[in-house]
Write a protein that holds these residues in place. Structure first.
Motif, PDB file in Angstrom:
ATOM      1  N   ILE A  19     -16.731   7.113 -32.698  1.00  0.00           N
ATOM      2  CA  ILE A  19     -16.299   5.898 -33.381  1.00  0.00           C
ATOM      3  C   ILE A  19     -14.771   5.827 -33.405  1.00  0.00           C
ATOM      4  N   TYR A  20     -14.261   4.621 -33.175  1.00  0.00           N
ATOM      5  CA  TYR A  20     -12.818   4.380 -33.192  1.00  0.00           C
ATOM      6  C   TYR A  20     -12.503   3.239 -34.157  1.00  0.00           C
ATOM      7  N   TRP A  21     -11.310   3.293 -34.737  1.00  0.00           N
ATOM      8  CA  TRP A  21     -10.791   2.186 -35.535  1.00  0.00           C
ATOM      9  C   TRP A  21      -9.271   2.229 -35.456  1.00  0.00           C
ATOM     10  N   LYS A  22      -8.624   1.162 -35.893  1.00  0.00           N
ATOM     11  CA  LYS A  22      -7.174   1.047 -35.724  1.00  0.00           C
ATOM     12  C   LYS A  22      -6.442   1.687 -36.895  1.00  0.00           C
ATOM     13  N   GLY A  23      -6.552   3.004 -36.957  1.00  0.00           N
ATOM     14  CA  GLY A  23      -5.864   3.771 -37.985  1.00  0.00           C
ATOM     15  C   GLY A  23      -4.586   4.380 -37.448  1.00  0.00           C
ATOM     16  N   SER A  24      -4.165   5.491 -38.045  1.00  0.00           N
ATOM     17  CA  SER A  24      -2.905   6.125 -37.649  1.00  0.00           C
ATOM     18  C   SER A  24      -2.955   6.615 -36.207  1.00  0.00           C
ATOM     19  N   PHE A  80     -14.427  -1.798 -36.267  1.00  0.00           N
ATOM     20  CA  PHE A  80     -14.768  -0.512 -35.666  1.00  0.00           C
ATOM     21  C   PHE A  80     -15.311  -0.703 -34.250  1.00  0.00           C
ATOM     22  N   PHE A  81     -15.206   0.384 -33.486  1.00  0.00           N
ATOM     23  CA  PHE A  81     -15.663   0.383 -32.099  1.00  0.00           C
ATOM     24  C   PHE A  81     -16.412   1.690 -31.851  1.00  0.00           C
ATOM     25  N   ILE A  82     -17.353   1.641 -30.922  1.00  0.00           N
ATOM     26  CA  ILE A  82     -18.151   2.828 -30.639  1.00  0.00           C
ATOM     27  C   ILE A  82     -18.247   3.035 -29.133  1.00  0.00           C
ATOM     28  N   CYS A  83     -18.216   4.283 -28.721  1.00  0.00           N
ATOM     29  CA  CYS A  83     -18.332   4.606 -27.298  1.00  0.00           C
ATOM     30  C   CYS A  83     -19.789   4.488 -26.868  1.00  0.00           C
ATOM     31  N   SER A  84     -20.015   3.781 -25.780  1.00  0.00           N
ATOM     32  CA  SER A  84     -21.368   3.600 -25.272  1.00  0.00           C
ATOM     33  C   SER A  84     -21.918   4.877 -24.650  1.00  0.00           C
ATOM     34  N   LYS A  99     -19.685  -2.660 -38.982  1.00  0.00           N
ATOM     35  CA  LYS A  99     -19.354  -1.603 -39.936  1.00  0.00           C
ATOM     36  C   LYS A  99     -20.595  -1.096 -40.664  1.00  0.00           C
ATOM     37  N   GLU A 100     -21.479  -2.020 -41.012  1.00  0.00           N
ATOM     38  CA  GLU A 100     -22.665  -1.654 -41.778  1.00  0.00           C
ATOM     39  C   GLU A 100     -23.568  -0.676 -41.029  1.00  0.00           C
ATOM     40  N   LYS A 101     -23.507  -0.703 -39.706  1.00  0.00           N
ATOM     41  CA  LYS A 101     -24.388   0.150 -38.909  1.00  0.00           C
ATOM     42  C   LYS A 101     -23.906   1.595 -38.819  1.00  0.00           C
ATOM     43  N   ILE A 102     -22.659   1.838 -39.232  1.00  0.00           N
ATOM     44  CA  ILE A 102     -22.110   3.192 -39.079  1.00  0.00           C
ATOM     45  C   ILE A 102     -21.559   3.744 -40.395  1.00  0.00           C
ATOM     46  N   LEU A 103     -21.908   3.123 -41.513  1.00  0.00           N
ATOM     47  CA  LEU A 103     -21.373   3.551 -42.803  1.00  0.00           C
ATOM     48  C   LEU A 103     -21.629   5.030 -43.076  1.00  0.00           C
ATOM     49  N   ASP A 104     -22.776   5.522 -42.637  1.00  0.00           N
ATOM     50  CA  ASP A 104     -23.120   6.918 -42.910  1.00  0.00           C
ATOM     51  C   ASP A 104     -22.270   7.903 -42.113  1.00  0.00           C
ATOM     52  N   ARG A 105     -21.479   7.395 -41.190  1.00  0.00           N
ATOM     53  CA  ARG A 105     -20.636   8.261 -40.366  1.00  0.00           C
ATOM     54  C   ARG A 105     -19.155   8.153 -40.733  1.00  0.00           C
ATOM     55  N   PRO A 130      -5.540  -1.688 -22.725  1.00  0.00           N
ATOM     56  CA  PRO A 130      -5.564  -0.479 -23.564  1.00  0.00           C
ATOM     57  C   PRO A 130      -6.783  -0.394 -24.475  1.00  0.00           C
ATOM     58  N   PHE A 131      -7.202   0.849 -24.692  1.00  0.00           N
ATOM     59  CA  PHE A 131      -8.218   1.182 -25.691  1.00  0.00           C
ATOM     60  C   PHE A 131      -9.584   0.565 -25.389  1.00  0.00           C
ATOM     61  N   LYS A 132      -9.925   0.530 -24.108  1.00  0.00           N
ATOM     62  CA  LYS A 132     -11.248   0.062 -23.697  1.00  0.00           C
ATOM     63  C   LYS A 132     -12.136   1.211 -23.224  1.00  0.00           C
ATOM     64  N   ARG A 133     -11.552   2.424 -23.150  1.00  0.00           N
ATOM     65  CA  ARG A 133     -12.294   3.589 -22.675  1.00  0.00           C
ATOM     66  C   ARG A 133     -12.241   4.706 -23.711  1.00  0.00           C
ATOM     67  N   CYS A 134     -13.309   5.453 -23.793  1.00  0.00           N
ATOM     68  CA  CYS A 134     -13.357   6.605 -24.690  1.00  0.00           C
ATOM     69  C   CYS A 134     -12.465   7.710 -24.140  1.00  0.00           C
ATOM     70  N   LEU A 135     -11.627   8.266 -24.996  1.00  0.00           N
ATOM     71  CA  LEU A 135     -10.724   9.325 -24.566  1.00  0.00           C
ATOM     72  C   LEU A 135     -11.461  10.631 -24.316  1.00  0.00           C
ATOM     73  N   VAL A 136     -12.641  10.765 -24.896  1.00  0.00           N
ATOM     74  CA  VAL A 136     -13.397  12.012 -24.788  1.00  0.00           C
ATOM     75  C   VAL A 136     -14.270  12.043 -23.539  1.00  0.00           C
ATOM     76  N   CYS A 137     -15.051  10.969 -23.328  1.00  0.00           N
ATOM     77  CA  CYS A 137     -16.052  11.021 -22.252  1.00  0.00           C
ATOM     78  C   CYS A 137     -15.867   9.966 -21.175  1.00  0.00           C
ATOM     79  N   ASN A 138     -14.899   9.062 -21.337  1.00  0.00           N
ATOM     80  CA  ASN A 138     -14.630   8.011 -20.350  1.00  0.00           C
ATOM     81  C   ASN A 138     -15.589   6.826 -20.460  1.00  0.00           C
ATOM     82  N   GLY A 139     -16.458   6.827 -21.467  1.00  0.00           N
ATOM     83  CA  GLY A 139     -17.376   5.709 -21.648  1.00  0.00           C
ATOM     84  C   GLY A 139     -16.656   4.449 -22.105  1.00  0.00           C
ATOM     85  N   VAL A 140     -17.340   3.316 -22.002  1.00  0.00           N
ATOM     86  CA  VAL A 140     -16.776   2.035 -22.436  1.00  0.00           C
ATOM     87  C   VAL A 140     -16.882   1.923 -23.955  1.00  0.00           C
ATOM     88  N   ILE A 141     -15.800   1.454 -24.589  1.00  0.00           N
ATOM     89  CA  ILE A 141     -15.774   1.264 -26.039  1.00  0.00           C
ATOM     90  C   ILE A 141     -16.145  -0.182 -26.358  1.00  0.00           C
TER      91      ILE A 141
END
Length: 243
Positions: free
Chosen positions: A226-231, A217-221, A199-205, A183-194
Motif C-alpha cells: 500500500i502507498y499513500w502521499k506521506g513523507s 491510497f494506492f495498492i500494488c497489483s 480507503k475502507e477496503k484497507i483500513l485493517d492494514r 512518476p509513482f505508477k510502479r511498485c518499488l518492491v516488485c515492479n507491479g502496477v500501482i
C-alpha cells in the motif's frame, strides 16, 4: 600475422570503451577471411548494442557487411545518428521496458519511481537477463560490457557511472524518456502496477495516524503493498528532482 587490415573510427561516447579515448579515432583491425563488421566492432571492445550506425568507405552498411582489405569504417552511437545524412537501420526502436543487472538495484528502483517497467532481482543469472531481454523485448542495463555481447540481445546500454543518480540521467537521455515519465505508477518492491484503492477496503492494514491524516491510497497489483502521499512520497519527489 593477419593478411588484411581495416581502419576503424569510433565516434563520440563509443570512445569510452577505449583505455585511451584518442586511440579510438584510428584503430587498425587485422583479419583473415571476410569477418562481419559486427564481429570486428565487438572484437575491438565495443558492444553491438551501443552502435547505431556504421559507414564503410562513405556508404552506410548493416551489421552483416563483410570486411574487405583497406576498408575505412566509421562507427556511430545513437546520439550521433540524426547528424548522418542516411543510415542503414541496425535494429528497431526499443520500447521503454528494462531488465537491470544484479548490482544495479538502486537504478531499478529509480526507474520504477519514474513509472517504467524495470525487471530486477539481485540473484539474476546472466542467462536469465538475456532470456528476458530477448523474450520480452527488454533493454539490458548493465555495468558489465561482456553481458551486452550476447547476440540475441537487441537493445542494451553500458552505464558509464557507478552513481545511481547519474545512471538514471544517462538512461533517460539515452532513450529519450523525459516526455513519457509518469512518476509513482510502479511498485518499488516488485515492479507491479500501482492502482487507486478505496480507503475502507484497507483500513485493517493502516496505522491509526495514517487513517486520520490521509485519504488517498494506492495498492500494488502484484504484491499488494500500500502507498499513500506521506513523507516517503515527498522524499521520492526530492530524489527525482535532479532530473
Amino acid at each position: 600475422m593477419p593478411e588484411y587490415r581495416a581502419f576503424f573510427h569510433f565516434h563520440h561516447e563509443l570512445r569510452d570503451f577505449f583505455t585511451e579515448p584518442d586511440t579510438a579515432l584510428s584503430v587498425q583491425y587485422g583479419f583473415d577471411g571476410t569477418p562481419s563488421v559486427k564481429d570486428a566492432i565487438e572484437a575491438l571492445g565495443v558492444p553491438h548494442t551501443e552502435v547505431d550506425a556504421i559507414v564503410v568507405n562513405g556508404a552506410p552498411v548493416g551489421f552483416g557487411y563483410h570486411l574487405a582489405d583497406g576498408d575505412a569504417v566509421s562507427v556511430y552511437p545513437a546520439s550521433f545518428g540524426p547528424d548522418l545524412p542516411s543510415t542503414v537501420a541496425l535494429r528497431g526502436k526499443p520500447r521503454p521496458l528494462f531488465v537491470v543487472d544484479v548490482n544495479l538495484g538502486k537504478l531499478a528502483r529509480l526507474l520504477r519511481m519514474l513509472g517504467f517497467d524495470a525487471a530486477y532481482r539481485n540473484d539474476f543469472h546472466d542467462r536469465e537477463i538475456v532470456e528476458l531481454a530477448a523474450g520480452e523485448g527488454r533493454i539490458v542495463l548493465t555495468r558489465d560490457r561482456r553481458l551486452l555481447r550476447f547476440k540475441i540481445i537487441e537493445h542494451g546500454y553500458w552505464l558509464r557511472s557507478d552513481d545511481p543518480n547519474v545512471q538514471i540521467s544517462e538512461v533517460v537521455k539515452r532513450y529519450a524518456l523525459s516526455p513519457i515519465i509518469k512518476p509513482f505508477k510502479r511498485c518499488l518492491v516488485c515492479n507491479g502496477v500501482i492502482e487507486p484503492v478505496e480507503k475502507e477496503k484497507i483500513l485493517d492494514r493502516l496505522e491509526p495516524k495514517t487513517i486520520l491524516y490521509f485519504d488517498d491510497f494506492f495498492i500494488c497489483s502484484g504484491c499488494s503493498k500500500i502507498y499513500w502521499k506521506g513523507s516517503h512520497y515527498d522524499h521520492m519527489n526530492k530524489t527525482l528532482g535532479f532530473l
